[in-house]
Structure formats: structure tokens, C-alpha cells
Motif scaffolding. Structure first.
Motif, PDB file in Angstrom:
ATOM      1  N   GLU A  79      -4.592  -2.115 -15.684  1.00 33.18           N
ATOM      2  CA  GLU A  79      -3.667  -1.070 -16.122  1.00 33.18           C
ATOM      3  C   GLU A  79      -2.610  -0.755 -15.070  1.00 33.18           C
ATOM      4  O   GLU A  79      -1.505  -0.312 -15.400  1.00 33.18           O
ATOM      5  CB  GLU A  79      -4.439   0.205 -16.464  1.00 33.18           C
ATOM      6  CG  GLU A  79      -5.215   0.129 -17.767  1.00 33.18           C
ATOM      7  CD  GLU A  79      -5.992   1.406 -18.027  1.00 33.18           C
ATOM      8  OE1 GLU A  79      -5.866   2.352 -17.205  1.00 33.18           O
ATOM      9  OE2 GLU A  79      -6.717   1.469 -19.034  1.00 33.18           O
ATOM     10  N   VAL A  80      -2.973  -0.963 -13.809  1.00 36.58           N
ATOM     11  CA  VAL A  80      -2.023  -0.673 -12.730  1.00 36.58           C
ATOM     12  C   VAL A  80      -1.531  -1.950 -12.059  1.00 36.58           C
ATOM     13  O   VAL A  80      -1.058  -1.938 -10.925  1.00 36.58           O
ATOM     14  CB  VAL A  80      -2.657   0.276 -11.687  1.00 36.58           C
ATOM     15  CG1 VAL A  80      -2.879   1.644 -12.291  1.00 36.58           C
ATOM     16  CG2 VAL A  80      -3.967  -0.285 -11.135  1.00 36.58           C
TER      17      VAL A  80
ATOM     18  N   ASP B 217      -7.193  -9.133  -5.997  1.00 37.13           N
ATOM     19  CA  ASP B 217      -5.989  -9.776  -5.453  1.00 37.13           C
ATOM     20  C   ASP B 217      -4.898  -8.730  -5.205  1.00 37.13           C
ATOM     21  O   ASP B 217      -4.282  -8.217  -6.137  1.00 37.13           O
ATOM     22  CB  ASP B 217      -5.491 -10.831  -6.449  1.00 37.13           C
ATOM     23  CG  ASP B 217      -4.309 -11.630  -5.916  1.00 37.13           C
ATOM     24  OD1 ASP B 217      -3.889 -11.376  -4.771  1.00 37.13           O
ATOM     25  OD2 ASP B 217      -3.820 -12.504  -6.648  1.00 37.13           O
ATOM     26  N   LEU B 218      -4.661  -8.419  -3.927  1.00 37.23           N
ATOM     27  CA  LEU B 218      -3.584  -7.499  -3.552  1.00 37.23           C
ATOM     28  C   LEU B 218      -2.528  -8.214  -2.708  1.00 37.23           C
ATOM     29  O   LEU B 218      -1.820  -7.580  -1.919  1.00 37.23           O
ATOM     30  CB  LEU B 218      -4.155  -6.299  -2.773  1.00 37.23           C
ATOM     31  CG  LEU B 218      -5.138  -5.398  -3.518  1.00 37.23           C
ATOM     32  CD1 LEU B 218      -5.565  -4.232  -2.636  1.00 37.23           C
ATOM     33  CD2 LEU B 218      -4.546  -4.882  -4.827  1.00 37.23           C
TER      34      LEU B 218
ATOM     35  N   LEU C 293     -11.285   4.549  -9.682  1.00 38.69           N
ATOM     36  CA  LEU C 293     -10.148   3.994 -10.426  1.00 38.69           C
ATOM     37  C   LEU C 293      -8.971   4.965 -10.429  1.00 38.69           C
ATOM     38  O   LEU C 293      -7.802   4.548 -10.368  1.00 38.69           O
ATOM     39  CB  LEU C 293     -10.571   3.661 -11.859  1.00 38.69           C
ATOM     40  CG  LEU C 293     -11.432   2.404 -12.035  1.00 38.69           C
ATOM     41  CD1 LEU C 293     -11.928   2.300 -13.467  1.00 38.69           C
ATOM     42  CD2 LEU C 293     -10.644   1.155 -11.653  1.00 38.69           C
ATOM     43  N   GLY C 294      -9.259   6.261 -10.482  1.00 46.39           N
ATOM     44  CA  GLY C 294      -8.193   7.251 -10.415  1.00 46.39           C
ATOM     45  C   GLY C 294      -7.459   7.189  -9.090  1.00 46.39           C
ATOM     46  O   GLY C 294      -6.221   7.322  -9.040  1.00 46.39           O
TER      47      GLY C 294
ATOM     48  N   ALA D 120       0.696   3.867  -7.953  1.00 42.85           N
ATOM     49  CA  ALA D 120       1.917   4.581  -8.347  1.00 42.85           C
ATOM     50  C   ALA D 120       2.745   4.897  -7.105  1.00 42.85           C
ATOM     51  O   ALA D 120       3.977   4.760  -7.100  1.00 42.85           O
ATOM     52  CB  ALA D 120       1.548   5.870  -9.087  1.00 42.85           C
ATOM     53  N   ARG D 121       2.069   5.325  -6.062  1.00 47.65           N
ATOM     54  CA  ARG D 121       2.752   5.588  -4.794  1.00 47.65           C
ATOM     55  C   ARG D 121       3.384   4.305  -4.247  1.00 47.65           C
ATOM     56  O   ARG D 121       4.511   4.302  -3.757  1.00 47.65           O
ATOM     57  CB  ARG D 121       1.744   6.157  -3.809  1.00 47.65           C
ATOM     58  CG  ARG D 121       2.194   6.191  -2.355  1.00 47.65           C
ATOM     59  CD  ARG D 121       1.018   6.623  -1.496  1.00 47.65           C
ATOM     60  NE  ARG D 121       1.162   6.177  -0.119  1.00 47.65           N
ATOM     61  CZ  ARG D 121       0.179   6.190   0.759  1.00 47.65           C
ATOM     62  NH1 ARG D 121      -1.019   6.605   0.407  1.00 47.65           N
ATOM     63  NH2 ARG D 121       0.387   5.776   1.994  1.00 47.65           N
ATOM     64  N   ALA D 122       2.642   3.207  -4.338  1.00 46.83           N
ATOM     65  CA  ALA D 122       3.150   1.924  -3.845  1.00 46.83           C
ATOM     66  C   ALA D 122       4.392   1.508  -4.619  1.00 46.83           C
ATOM     67  O   ALA D 122       5.353   0.976  -4.042  1.00 46.83           O
ATOM     68  CB  ALA D 122       2.063   0.855  -3.969  1.00 46.83           C
TER      69      ALA D 122
END
Length: 491
Positions: free
Chosen positions: A354-355, A371-372, A429-430, A437-439
Motif C-alpha cells: 500500500e505504501v 526491499d528498500l 504497519l502504521g 509518507a514522510r519519505a
């Protein structure tokens, strides 16, 4: 007098093992645990604490075990129903172990592998957890300075278990995401030849199947090629199968024991050894039940003698013999455990997707390989650890960086999802959602800054002759280089 002797090095109070760093505790893998220990999450008492996602524990089916214990109080010698056996069990000291326990373990190993492999109870050797089993295998198979090849990424504990007290070396060879980190024959052969070139005697290959941290299983062809390789080189193959009962999706798990049995006479069985435990499949790491299973008679004899240093208590053996001997219970337990693991995995991965976070396709284990890489400004270990520190200390999630698993590609992280309840997972997850979102905001800000910086540089480099240069400056076709959203947060 003695202080001066110690300071000049003429007198050493402690051994090299006591004073070296062979345990590997001073690495990012364990540093994350320390961060959790100093500030552990609790939904009521410490809701802003660190959530432990670096521990591969299976806590999803404790209720099934607790229910069995309630229904079978006689299985314990510490209950009214079982006290009549207290004296016999309490006095039993044979390091072969209770025969009922070895039979039950062998049968459970078969069942966890879908009944496609057979295990002889007389080859089952007890050990104090998989840690003790790995060390015993190293002691039995190699001398100090000799080595085992091992594919990356691999469980950091192997550096401790296999090497620390034995003096045996591990020689990593790299696997890559381009083929889902599968072992290739060329990489294996190249690692072997490199060791020979450096005058290092290779005594074997150590692998985990299913993989920790990947959560993937080896296909039959890969296993057969491994067995063929060690057979050709006349070296050993040690396969850690402690996650064999956690396979929750296709393809089915294939044990190395199946490969040996499928083609009797083709391979030298004396070279094949299995490590197992009840820590993952049954979720009982605190019971410290490890198993060495070898097709080599000499190894079985030696390992059994060595097991005197790490026996499983007879009280534990007695209880587990009854529990694992209950065929109806073990069948239902394994099926339900797989179902719950599959559901938890799907839920967790859906939350990541979702993100915009992906993970390696897998079918087993208590974790996912996240995977980041897209968040790294540069594909380096330093950038990976910078990101990891943000996640541990600011996002308050203890995940494990790929570098601690010796991964050759920066940006991968192991995240455990089965050691917590659903509410804690939702909280985790939150936090990931808020972090991403910050990223994204940082990424957008940095792209805008880069765009105008590039435009300003272009303006300075062009003649000042009118509007057509302004048109150039605002052109959407200017090439921009997106940078990590985490640069500001990391400094």
C-alpha cells in the motif's frame, strides 16, 4: 605486581575466546535488539517504544499448545497426574536420550516434511538448540582453520554458532536478487577454487533450507546440484532445516534427505548432515531442543558423546515425547500453523504494498526480505545503515539490515512478522505508512530543489538574450536526478 604484568602483556588473565569478538554481538543485527531492550514497545505502558521485528519467533500457535497441555496434564512430571513418573524421569541421565523422545522427534521431522522423507530415531542426536547443534557439527567435521562455504545472505548467528569456539572458518559467496538469490553452480565452484588458491582447506558447504533471511525454499534441482558438488569434491554438506515446517505456500519443501533417498547408491551418504530444532516449527525456542541428524555413523557417535555438554532435560524430553507422539495433534498443529503464517504474511505484505514497499517472493519462514533499495541515495553499506538507524531510533521498529546478513546488495532488510499479535503488527504497519509518507514529502522537496538548482545553473551558463532562455528553463524535458528523501533525516 600483577597489574603491571597484565599491562605489559606478560600475563593474560583470560583466554582468547573470552576476550575476542567471535560471538559477533557487536553488529547491527544485535544492536537493534539492544535498542528494543532499552525501550520495548507495550500497547499500554510504552506505546511509543521500539517494536521488536528482528526476532524470528513463531508465536502464532501458542494457544494450540496450551490447549493440548490442559488436556494432557499427565505429560508433565510436575503435575498431580504425572508425578508418579517424577523419580524415573528425574534420574534418567543417558545421553542417548529417551527412546520415546527420539522416536517422536523423528516422526515429527517426517511429518513437517510432508512425509516425503524418512528419519531413523537411532540417528537422532540431541543438542541444546540449533546453536549447539551447529557448533557440534563444526567440531565433528572440521579442524580450526578449515572452512565451509556459505551462500549470502545468511543468518548472522552462523558466524557465532559455527566459528566462535571451533576455529572453523566460513567463506561467503554472493548470491543476487536477479535470480532471487538462488545458488548457482558457477558461484559455488568459483568460491571453492578461490579457497584452494589461498591454501584454505574446504571441508564442506553450509546452507539453510528454507532460507533465513529470504524465506525461500531450495528446489529439487538446486539441492541435487549441491549434493553432487560435495560428492565430487568429497566434502560435507550441512543443511539447516529448522524452518521446514513453516512452508506455507508452493512449492513444497524438499529435504536433502529426500535427495539422498531418491537415488540410493549414487551419492556418498556419509557426507550429508541435517540440523533441526523445535524453535521455529513448534515455536518453543525456550525448550532448547536441537537435533543433529547425520547419515554418517562416525558423526552420530561423536556428536552423541559431545551432546553431554548440551543435553535436553529429561523433563522436557518426556513432555515432548507425549506431545509429538500425539499424531492427531501434530497433524492439526502443522496445518493450522501454516495457515496462520500464510494469512499473516499476506496481511503484512499487503500493508507494505500500500505504501510502495516490495519484498522478495517467498513461501516459508517467519519473516519477509523487504526491499528498500529505492530509498538509498547510494547503494552502499553506509547508506543502508544510515537508513536502518532512522528506522530503529526514529520510526522505532527493530528490523535487521541486509549487511548484517552479509548481503552483497545494499537496501534489503529482514522483517519478522510472527512474533507479535495482530494489534502490534497493525501498529508497526502504521509507523511504516507514516514513515513512507514522510519519505515521499522529502523526495518531492528534494526533487523541486534539484530542479531549480539545475535551472539556475543552466541560466548562468547561457547568454542573457531574452525570453527563449526562460522557456528553456521551465521546460518539462529537463533531466533531473531524484535523490533520497532521507538525507535530511539522517544527519
Amino acid at each position: 605486581m600483577f597489574m603491571g604484568m597484565r599491562q605489559t602483556g606478560e600475563f593474560e588473565l583470560l583466554s582468547r575466546i573470552a576476550t575476542n569478538d567471535g560471538h559477533g554481538e557487536n553488529c547491527s543485527y544485535f544492536d537493534g535488539w539492544k535498542a528494543y531492550d532499552s525501550d520495548p514497545f507495550h500497547p499500554k505502558h510504552n506505546p511509543k517504544g521500539v517494536i521488536q521485528m528482528g526476532l524470528a519467533e513463531n508465536q502464532l500457535c501458542f494457544d494450540l499448545i496450551e490447549d493440548w497441555l490442559k488436556r494432557n496434564p499427565e505429560a508433565s512430571i510436575c503435575t498431580r497426574e504425572g508425578i508418579s513418573q517424577f523419580r524415573d524421569i528425574g534420574n534418567f541421565q543417558d545421553y542417548h536420550g529417551l527412546s520415546s523422545f527420539r522416536r517422536a522427534i523423528a516422526r515429527f521431522m517426517e511429518k513437517a516434511r510432508g512425509g516425503r522423507a524418512r528419519f531413523d530415531p537411532d540417528r537422532v542426536v540431541m543438542s541444546g538448540g540449533a546453536t549447539g547443534a551447529q557448533e557440534t557439527m563444526a567440531f565433528c567435521l572440521a579442524n580450526p582453520g578449515e572452512a565451509f562455504l556459505i551462500p549470502t545472505p545468511y543468518y548472522p548467528g552462523f558466524d557465532r554458532d559455527f566459528r566462535w569456539r571451533t576455529g572453523v572458518e566460513l567463506l561467503p559467496f554472493d548470491c543476487y536478487s536477479s535470480n532471487k538469490f538462488k545458488i548457482t553452480q558457477s558461484a559455488l565452484e568459483s568460491a571453492y577454487q578461490e579457497a584452494v588458491k589461498n591454501n584454505v582447506r574446504v571441508k564442506g558447504v553450509l546452507v539453510a533450507n528454507p532460507s533465513n533471511p529470504l524465506g525461500t525454499t531450495m528446489d529439487r534441482e538446486t539441492l541435487r546440484s549441491l549434493v553432487s558438488f560435495v560428492n565430487d569434491k568429497n566434502i560435507h554438506l550441512v543443511v539447516d532445516e529448522i524452518f521446514s515446517g513453516t512452508v506455507f505456500d508452493s512449492p513444497d519443501f524438499v529435504s536433502v534427505a529426500e535427495i539422498v533417498e531418491d537415488e540410493p547408491g549414487r551419492f556418498n551418504r556419509d557426507l550429508i548432515h541435517v540440523v533441526y530444532s523445535l524453535s521455529k516449527d513448534l515455536g518453543l525456542p525456550g525448550f532448547r531442543v536441537g537435533v543433529i541428524y547425520s547419515f554418517n555413523d562416525a558423526v552420530v557417535r561423536c556428536a552423541r558423546r559431545m551432546s553431554s555438554f548440551g543435553l535436553v532435560s529429561t523433563q522436557t524430553q518426556h513432555l515432548l515425547a507425549a506431545m509429538l507422539g500425539d499424531e492427531e495433534f501434530t497433524s492439526k498443529y502443522l496445518a493450522e500453523s501454516r495457515r496462520r503464517l500464510s494469512e499473516r504474511r499476506r496481511t503484512f505484505e499487503a500493508g507494505l504494498r500500500e505504501v510502495g514497499v516490495r519484498s522478495l517472493d517467498s513461501n516459508a519462514g517467519l519473516f519477509c526480505w523487504m526491499d528498500l533499495r529505492h530509498l538509498l541515495e547510494a547503494k552502499t553499506v553506509e547508506e543502508e545503515l544510515k537508513l536502518w538507524r532512522i528506522i530503529v531510533h526514529e520510526v522505532k521498529l527493530n528490523i535487521s539490515p541486509g549487511a548484517s546478513f552479509h548481503c552483497s546488495e545494499s537496501g534489503w532488510f529482514r522483517v519478522c512478522f510472527a512474533n507479535m499479535d495482530k494489534e502490534t503488527m497493525d501498529t508497526a504497519l502504521g509507523r511504516i505508512r507514516a514513515f513512507m509518507a514522510r519519505a515521499e514529502r522529502h523526495r518531492a522537496t528534494n526533487e523541486k530543489k534539484k530542479k531549480w538548482a539545475a535551472a539556475a545553473a543552466l541560466r548562468l551558463s547561457l547568454p542573457r538574450n531574452g525570453r527563449r532562455y526562460d522557456d528553456i528553463l521551465i521546460s518539462p524535458h529537463l533531466a533531473m536526478s531524484p535523490h533520497s528523501p532521507l538525507v535530511r533525516a539522517a544527519t
